[in-house]
Write a protein that holds these residues in place. Structure first.
Motif, PDB file in Angstrom:
ATOM      1  N   ASN A   1       0.826  -1.206   0.000  1.00 58.70           N
ATOM      2  CA  ASN A   1       0.000   0.000   0.000  1.00 58.70           C
ATOM      3  C   ASN A   1       0.858   1.254   0.000  1.00 58.70           C
ATOM      4  O   ASN A   1       0.926   1.985   0.975  1.00 58.70           O
TER       5      ASN A   1
ATOM      6  N   CYS B   1       2.574   4.438  -2.892  1.00 68.49           N
ATOM      7  CA  CYS B   1       2.311   5.086  -4.167  1.00 68.49           C
ATOM      8  C   CYS B   1       3.479   4.855  -5.121  1.00 68.49           C
ATOM      9  O   CYS B   1       4.573   5.366  -4.879  1.00 68.49           O
TER      10      CYS B   1
ATOM     11  N   LEU C   1       5.634   7.895  -6.571  1.00 68.36           N
ATOM     12  CA  LEU C   1       6.468   8.761  -5.743  1.00 68.36           C
ATOM     13  C   LEU C   1       7.822   8.104  -5.493  1.00 68.36           C
ATOM     14  O   LEU C   1       7.983   6.909  -5.673  1.00 68.36           O
TER      15      LEU C   1
ATOM     16  N   GLU D   1       9.969   9.551  -0.428  1.00 68.23           N
ATOM     17  CA  GLU D   1       8.645  10.121  -0.176  1.00 68.23           C
ATOM     18  C   GLU D   1       7.684   9.101   0.376  1.00 68.23           C
ATOM     19  O   GLU D   1       6.886   9.386   1.265  1.00 68.23           O
TER      20      GLU D   1
ATOM     21  N   ILE E   1       5.944  10.392   3.450  1.00 67.51           N
ATOM     22  CA  ILE E   1       4.830  11.266   3.088  1.00 67.51           C
ATOM     23  C   ILE E   1       3.825  11.350   4.233  1.00 67.51           C
ATOM     24  O   ILE E   1       3.519  10.370   4.892  1.00 67.51           O
TER      25      ILE E   1
ATOM     26  N   GLU F   1       6.714  14.517   6.274  1.00 68.75           N
ATOM     27  CA  GLU F   1       7.940  14.989   5.660  1.00 68.75           C
ATOM     28  C   GLU F   1       8.664  15.987   6.558  1.00 68.75           C
ATOM     29  O   GLU F   1       8.023  16.831   7.184  1.00 68.75           O
TER      30      GLU F   1
ATOM     31  N   ILE G   1       9.064  21.446   2.033  1.00 65.45           N
ATOM     32  CA  ILE G   1       9.576  20.092   2.253  1.00 65.45           C
ATOM     33  C   ILE G   1      11.086  20.101   2.091  1.00 65.45           C
ATOM     34  O   ILE G   1      11.621  20.624   1.115  1.00 65.45           O
TER      35      ILE G   1
ATOM     36  N   ARG H   1       8.757   2.201   6.216  1.00 66.53           N
ATOM     37  CA  ARG H   1       7.770   3.198   6.625  1.00 66.53           C
ATOM     38  C   ARG H   1       7.123   2.782   7.939  1.00 66.53           C
ATOM     39  O   ARG H   1       6.979   3.591   8.856  1.00 66.53           O
TER      40      ARG H   1
ATOM     41  N   ARG I   1       3.205  19.867   1.314  1.00 67.12           N
ATOM     42  CA  ARG I   1       2.516  18.593   1.544  1.00 67.12           C
ATOM     43  C   ARG I   1       1.298  18.481   0.646  1.00 67.12           C
ATOM     44  O   ARG I   1       1.001  17.413   0.143  1.00 67.12           O
TER      45      ARG I   1
ATOM     46  N   ARG J   1       2.520  17.222  -2.683  1.00 62.87           N
ATOM     47  CA  ARG J   1       2.942  15.821  -2.681  1.00 62.87           C
ATOM     48  C   ARG J   1       1.736  14.900  -2.494  1.00 62.87           C
ATOM     49  O   ARG J   1       1.667  13.823  -3.076  1.00 62.87           O
ATOM     50  N   ASN J   2       0.781  15.327  -1.650  1.00 63.47           N
ATOM     51  CA  ASN J   2      -0.431  14.525  -1.469  1.00 63.47           C
ATOM     52  C   ASN J   2      -1.203  14.411  -2.773  1.00 63.47           C
ATOM     53  O   ASN J   2      -1.820  13.388  -3.059  1.00 63.47           O
TER      54      ASN J   2
ATOM     55  N   ALA K   1       0.386  11.748  -4.600  1.00 68.80           N
ATOM     56  CA  ALA K   1       0.133  10.454  -3.946  1.00 68.80           C
ATOM     57  C   ALA K   1      -1.256   9.927  -4.297  1.00 68.80           C
ATOM     58  O   ALA K   1      -1.426   8.757  -4.621  1.00 68.80           O
TER      59      ALA K   1
ATOM     60  N   ASN L   1      -2.030   6.283  -6.224  1.00 66.47           N
ATOM     61  CA  ASN L   1      -2.863   5.197  -5.700  1.00 66.47           C
ATOM     62  C   ASN L   1      -3.734   5.734  -4.573  1.00 66.47           C
ATOM     63  O   ASN L   1      -3.291   5.833  -3.437  1.00 66.47           O
TER      64      ASN L   1
ATOM     65  N   ARG M   1      -6.154   4.528  -2.835  1.00 62.17           N
ATOM     66  CA  ARG M   1      -6.403   3.654  -1.699  1.00 62.17           C
ATOM     67  C   ARG M   1      -5.203   3.662  -0.749  1.00 62.17           C
ATOM     68  O   ARG M   1      -5.345   3.745   0.458  1.00 62.17           O
ATOM     69  N   SER M   2      -4.012   3.582  -1.363  1.00 61.65           N
ATOM     70  CA  SER M   2      -2.813   3.619  -0.551  1.00 61.65           C
ATOM     71  C   SER M   2      -2.719   4.938   0.195  1.00 61.65           C
ATOM     72  O   SER M   2      -2.375   4.974   1.371  1.00 61.65           O
ATOM     73  N   ALA M   3      -3.028   6.025  -0.518  1.00 62.30           N
ATOM     74  CA  ALA M   3      -2.932   7.339   0.104  1.00 62.30           C
ATOM     75  C   ALA M   3      -3.784   7.389   1.366  1.00 62.30           C
ATOM     76  O   ALA M   3      -3.371   7.907   2.406  1.00 62.30           O
TER      77      ALA M   3
ATOM     78  N   LEU N   1      -4.754   4.748   3.178  1.00 63.25           N
ATOM     79  CA  LEU N   1      -4.194   3.848   4.190  1.00 63.25           C
ATOM     80  C   LEU N   1      -2.910   4.409   4.802  1.00 63.25           C
ATOM     81  O   LEU N   1      -2.544   4.063   5.905  1.00 63.25           O
ATOM     82  N   MET N   2      -2.214   5.259   4.047  1.00 70.05           N
ATOM     83  CA  MET N   2      -0.998   5.867   4.580  1.00 70.05           C
ATOM     84  C   MET N   2      -1.341   7.036   5.496  1.00 70.05           C
ATOM     85  O   MET N   2      -0.455   7.714   6.005  1.00 70.05           O
ATOM     86  N   GLY N   3      -2.611   7.283   5.668  1.00 68.91           N
ATOM     87  CA  GLY N   3      -3.025   8.324   6.603  1.00 68.91           C
ATOM     88  C   GLY N   3      -2.952   9.730   6.028  1.00 68.91           C
ATOM     89  O   GLY N   3      -2.852  10.698   6.769  1.00 68.91           O
ATOM     90  N   LEU N   4      -2.995   9.860   4.697  1.00 73.97           N
ATOM     91  CA  LEU N   4      -2.935  11.200   4.103  1.00 73.97           C
ATOM     92  C   LEU N   4      -4.333  11.821   4.073  1.00 73.97           C
ATOM     93  O   LEU N   4      -5.332  11.109   3.989  1.00 73.97           O
TER      94      LEU N   4
END
Lengths: 499, 328
Positions: A83, A85, A88, A92, A96, A99, A106, A147, B196, B199-200, B203, B207, B209-211, B213-216
């Motif tokens: 999971n 991206c 990137l 990152e 991310i 950062e 950044i 991570r 940020r 970059r978000n 992100a 993806n 879904r990943s974004a 789950l990565m807490g973004l």
């Protein structure tokens, strides 16, 4: 971290399971599908609420309301599918959302320096400014771990991290796991690969049907013990059914093979295997979940493209370019996932049954309504689909009847080979018995069946020949005579030797 | 194994990352070269500056579109929002006699609010951006005609001065709009690379879904990009009204498509996650130079601009396909 106990009344996804994870160990969580492994993980990481029981972390009671909270308490999870991206950079992906910044900007150079340092701990020397997609899945997995441990480093949960890695990549991952263990991280490792469990884990907890079978020290457990504990001896399901009389195997073998797979394989799915299926023969595929059962079936059907070997139908090599061409060779495939890959729930029984036949004929030649009704009526009667109403919407049917509708759809095309992937999963005993009887009847009528099931007894009862799979290798082909029983198959799975 | 892949990545991948932008740059150089070789006057730097003067508003709109496309979305409403902005400005300035310093922030606010609203609908109701912004496109275009059906000329002194003043350096000059557009490009490039939010944005495009789950902050980011696009459209509308000195419901018809074309030709992946504002700048210049070339030629009808843009789009989409296919 000691003494986690949870109970789920109602569904009983987990009933009264104790589980403990010690710092500095790799703990494998084992069990067949539906044993409750993922539920346990989800409870642990706060995705699900706990109904009963409690979790303690470092001696204090904790209760997580979500993964983020668990993360903050020091429990991170790396899932099977990475999971992250892919577009990137590596650095990152690690940082991310967190950062390093300077004057609100950044701070790229610092971020990359920190990423370098972190990956060095994992013995990974890569260019952290390159996009993640340029690296192999193993490296991506490692980045996900980096991570995870950068966010919090007490407990690391790895949910099937190795399922898409090759041997050398797995070794690389294990090296990292051993190192993290040295550093005092508690690692929970979920996998279906038995070899891996023995080579990496210190202790094993086995679950079955939502219950704790036991916690064992890996050194003191043999492979066969483990398989026995996972599958369980209570294979009493369907024992009341009489054994189907089997036609002599020798008589079947004589004819020309209907389907012949020669070194058929696909990287990452199943290693090259050879298998022949004769007319009127039921070939069972046995093996634990994730051993490659479905993958074999899908390769023969052409749902996945083989990158090795060839497939012969009636002695002639054919190029399977997907389900359409398989259907052209009279091969039918009943998918394991009724709902997602098989039935169209919004349509009626009649429409679902007619689908495959219409596909074979091509859309330019619609099947007359009267002919549709005739056919559908015939199969509803033959398979005893209830309610016997062709206009019932499939969504409202029970699991067993849905399975029958799916079967009817393929039977109507009169295939020479019927591939059944877990046809009896999640349906009640009565329907199970009917489907098994039907398979036997079809084979008597000359249809070849490739029967995939997690239930050994079922495979044993129906098959003439059983192909045993383990860790994505076809390891043995057993003629189903009187000597073969569940223990023998389990032994074969455990020993990995050719029988 | 690691060292090999490391060496490979150092050599070939950075190129790969910028490949679409480099392709656009070489295309631009080629077209300019062809123009300069065939027409003497084409070599004049003022020709390039004129491209900016004539396309400043498109550049601003395309920058907003870049944000949206980077998240994997699309904003079809931009052209209509541009038209609405010109109409609203003209009507408030002329019919109501409001002062420029009130009208200017107001129209920018209206554009941003429209974007914000569409962003909210897209995110919270989980509806495809295509359909939501299509609705926004009809809505904004329709609103133009509730203000007035005919063109309203603007003679507000501020507008006129912005339209007519020229910033000179040596023999060359640009309009204030060009400066504004370039400032927008710089700010956008900064936001995308160093914040940020930026970059978000990448992100989520990579993806979603990943974004999550990565807490973004996926919700905030998605709504933000549509708001940015709405703001850029409104600003583009203001620049267009400087350029045209009028407000009209038929201004900027199909401009959303020009903006998307510019972004794609500039090398941004339509699936999101990859691209640069600099590429969008080049994309707009490519469109502008095509127009100029065809004007210079004089024999071809202006529809040839569309034909060439169409052909280029095909080429660039194929190029994107090849690049993403090789990545897998």
């Amino acid at each position: 971290m000691t003494g986690i106990s949870k109970e789920f009344p109602g569904v009983k996804a987990l009933s009264d399971v104790d589980f403990r994870l010690l710092p500095g160990e790799v703990h494998a969580l084992m069990g067949e599908n539906g044993a409750g492994k993922s539920t346990l993980i989800k409870v642990l990481t706060g995705v699900y609420d706990i109904d009963q029981g409690q979790t303690t972390l470092d001696g204090t009671d904790v209760r997580f309301s979500g993964p983020l909270q668990a993360q903050q308490a020091g429990i991170s999870t790396v899932y099977q599918e990475v999971n992250l991206c892919p577009n990137l950079s590596v650095a990152e992906n690690i940082f991310i959302g967190r950062e390093p910044r300077r004057f609100g900007m950044i701070h790229w150079s610092q971020m990359e320096k920190r990423a370098d340092a972190l990956l060095e701990r994992l013995q990974l020397d890569i260019d952290v400014s390159a996009p993640l997609s340029t690296y192999s899945l193993a490296v991506q997995q490692m980045v996900a771990i980096a991570r995870a441990i950068d966010i919090s480093a007490k407990v690391l949960i790895l949910d099937e991290p190795t399922s898409s890695l090759d041997a050398s990549e797995v070794e690389q991952l294990f090296r990292v796991m051993r190192q993290l263990k040295e550093e005092g991280v508690a690692i929970l490792f979920v996998t279906h690969f038995l070899d891996q469990v023995f080579s990496i884990s210190d202790r094993i907890t086995v679950l079955r049907n939502g219950r704790l079978v036991g916690e064992y020290v890996t050194r003191e457990l043999t492979l066969i013990d483990l398989v026995g504990k996972m599958i369980g001896k209570e294979l009493e399901v369907l024992e009341q059914l009489e054994e189907q009389p089997k036609p002599a195997l020798a008589a079947l073998e004589r004819g020309q093979p209907l389907i012949e797979a020669q070194d058929l394989g696909r990287k990452g799915a199943v290693s090259p295997f050879s298998l022949t299926i004769h007319k009127g023969e039921v070939v069972g595929l046995a093996g634990l979940l994730g051993s490659g059962r479905t993958e074999v079936a899908r390769l023969i059907y052409g749902a996945d493209k083989a990158d090795n070997g060839q497939l012969l139908v009636d002695g002639k090599p054919v190029a399977m370019r997907g389900p359409r061409s398989a259907m052209g060779h009279d091969i039918a495939f009943c998918s394991e996932n009724r709902r997602t890959e098989g039935l169209i729930e919004e349509l009626t029984v009649r429409e679902n049954i007619i689908l495959a036949m219409q596909a074979v004929r091509g859309w330019t030649r619609p099947i007359p309504r009267r002919r549709q009704d005739e056919l559908v009526d015939k199969y509803i009667k033959a398979l005893d689909i209830r309610p016997a109403n062709p206009e019932a919407v499939v969504r409202n049917l029970s699991g067993g009847n849905q399975q029958k509708v799916l079967l009817a759809r393929w039977l109507i095309t009169e295939p020479q080979l019927l591939i059944l992937d877990e046809p009896t999963r999640g349906i009640d005993i009565g329907a199970k018995a009917e489907i098994q009887r039907l398979v036997a009847a079809l084979s008597d009528g000359g249809m070849a069946v490739l029967f995939v099931s997690a239930e050994l007894e079922e495979v044993l009862r129906l098959s003439h020949k059983i192909a045993v799979l383990r860790d994505r290798h076809l390891i043995a082909e057993l003629a189903n005579d009187d000597e073969v029983d569940a223990d023998r198959i389990m032994e074969t799975i455990a020993s990995g030797a050719r029988a | 194994m690691t060292t090999l892949s490391q060496v490979r990545s150092r050599i070939s991948w950075p190129n790969q990352k910028y490949l679409p932008v480099l392709a656009t740059l070489s295309l631009l150089a080629l077209m300019y070269g062809v123009g300069a070789a065939n027409y003497e006057a084409f070599g004049d730097a003022q020709v390039v500056l004129n491209v900016f003067i004539d396309n400043g508003f498109l550049l601003v709109v395309a920058v907003g579109m870049t944000f949206v496309i980077l998240t994997g979305g699309i904003d079809l409403s931009v052209g209509s929002v541009v038209a609405l902005t010109t109409m609203l400005s003209a009507s408030l300035l002329q019919d109501r006699g409001w002062p420029a310093f009130v009208v200017l922030p107001l129209v920018l606010l209206v554009g941003s609010a429209l974007g914000f609203g569409m962003g909210c609908i897209i995110h919270y109701f989980d509806i495809q951006p295509f359909i939501v912004t299509l609705a926004g496109m009809f809505l904004a275009r329709g609103l133009c005609y509730t203000i007035g059906t005919s063109s309203i000329p603007i003679d507000d002194p501020f507008w006129v001065s912005m339209a007519q003043s020229r910033i000179r350096f040596g023999d060359y000059f640009v309009s204030p709009s060009v400066v504004i557009a370039l400032v927008v490009v710089l700010i956008a490039a900064f936001v995308l690379a160093y914040t940020r939010l930026g970059r978000n944005t990448y992100a989520i495009g990579g993806n979603p879904r990943s974004a999550l789950l990565m807490g973004l902050p996926v919700a905030r980011t998605k709504i933000a990009v549509y708001t940015i696009s709405g703001f850029c459209s409104a600003l583009g509308g203001v620049l267009l009204s400087f350029y045209m000195l009028s407000g009209y419901g038929l201004h900027a018809v199909g401009m959303e498509l020009d903006a998307i074309a510019a972004v794609v030709i500039g090398g941004t992946l339509l699936t999101g996650g990859s691209g640069y504002v600099l590429g969008t700048l080049l994309g707009v210049m490519v469109l502008g130079v095509i127009q100029t070339l065809i004007t210079f030629d004089g024999r071809l009808s202006s529809w040839w601009t569309k034909i060439v843009i169409g052909a280029l789009l095909f080429v660039f989409i194929l190029l994107q396909r090849v690049i993403t296919a090789r990545k897998r």
